[in-house]
Motif scaffolding. Sequence first.
Motif, PDB file in Angstrom:
ATOM      1  N   SER A  64       0.961  -1.191  -0.153  1.00  0.00           N
ATOM      2  CA  SER A  64       0.011  -0.068   0.011  1.00  0.00           C
ATOM      3  C   SER A  64       0.659   1.286   0.075  1.00  0.00           C
ATOM      4  N   PHE A  65       1.910   1.249   0.822  1.00  0.00           N
ATOM      5  CA  PHE A  65       2.925   2.170   0.778  1.00  0.00           C
ATOM      6  C   PHE A  65       3.490   2.648  -0.397  1.00  0.00           C
ATOM      7  N   ALA A  66       4.026   1.552  -1.215  1.00  0.00           N
ATOM      8  CA  ALA A  66       4.635   1.587  -2.419  1.00  0.00           C
ATOM      9  C   ALA A  66       3.460   2.133  -3.673  1.00  0.00           C
ATOM     10  N   LEU A  67       2.297   1.813  -3.359  1.00  0.00           N
ATOM     11  CA  LEU A  67       1.552   2.254  -4.443  1.00  0.00           C
ATOM     12  C   LEU A  67       1.083   3.566  -4.068  1.00  0.00           C
ATOM     13  N   TYR A  68       1.046   4.200  -3.012  1.00  0.00           N
ATOM     14  CA  TYR A  68       0.829   5.534  -2.616  1.00  0.00           C
ATOM     15  C   TYR A  68       2.140   6.463  -3.050  1.00  0.00           C
ATOM     16  N   LEU A  69       3.299   5.894  -2.915  1.00  0.00           N
ATOM     17  CA  LEU A  69       4.429   6.496  -3.558  1.00  0.00           C
ATOM     18  C   LEU A  69       4.587   6.600  -4.979  1.00  0.00           C
ATOM     19  N   ILE A  70       4.008   5.633  -5.739  1.00  0.00           N
ATOM     20  CA  ILE A  70       3.888   5.683  -7.226  1.00  0.00           C
ATOM     21  C   ILE A  70       2.840   6.526  -7.583  1.00  0.00           C
ATOM     22  N   ASN A  71       1.571   6.588  -6.866  1.00  0.00           N
ATOM     23  CA  ASN A  71       0.615   7.368  -7.298  1.00  0.00           C
ATOM     24  C   ASN A  71       1.061   8.817  -7.029  1.00  0.00           C
ATOM     25  N   ARG A  72       1.672   9.161  -6.045  1.00  0.00           N
ATOM     26  CA  ARG A  72       1.930  10.600  -5.544  1.00  0.00           C
ATOM     27  C   ARG A  72       2.965  11.025  -7.007  1.00  0.00           C
ATOM     28  N   GLY A  75       9.406  12.795  -8.238  1.00  0.00           N
ATOM     29  CA  GLY A  75      10.347  12.337  -8.784  1.00  0.00           C
ATOM     30  C   GLY A  75      10.395  11.309  -9.929  1.00  0.00           C
ATOM     31  N   LEU A  76       9.344  10.913 -10.323  1.00  0.00           N
ATOM     32  CA  LEU A  76       9.199  10.002 -11.571  1.00  0.00           C
ATOM     33  C   LEU A  76       9.245  10.972 -12.918  1.00  0.00           C
ATOM     34  N   ARG A  77       9.789  10.546 -13.705  1.00  0.00           N
ATOM     35  CA  ARG A  77       9.989  11.163 -15.190  1.00  0.00           C
ATOM     36  C   ARG A  77       8.833  10.640 -15.850  1.00  0.00           C
ATOM     37  N   SER A  78       8.188  11.537 -16.779  1.00  0.00           N
ATOM     38  CA  SER A  78       7.065  11.304 -17.554  1.00  0.00           C
ATOM     39  C   SER A  78       7.379  11.103 -19.024  1.00  0.00           C
TER      40      SER A  78
END
Length: 78
Positions: A64-72, A75-78
């Motif tokens: 759940s924490f990993a999904l939260y960070l991914i959805n947030r 720092g991710l490139r698009s």
Amino acid sequence: TPLTYLGGVFYSLTLLPGFWQHVAALNPVVYMVNAFRYGFLGVSDVSLTLALTVVVGFIVVLFSFALYLINRGIGLRS
């Protein structure tokens, strides 16, 4: 690495003094090791139900924490 030494990998938790048994009970590695030990030897320091509950609980919380960070997405490139 320090959690491995308090995880009961190399010894039974009953060999630890009372204080360290309580500290080791907070370690999720203890429950994984005991479930694995029960699978091979049929012997465990904690009940199999408790061990599987703790392991599945940690999986759910961390997933759940990993999904939260991914959805947030910070720092991710698009």
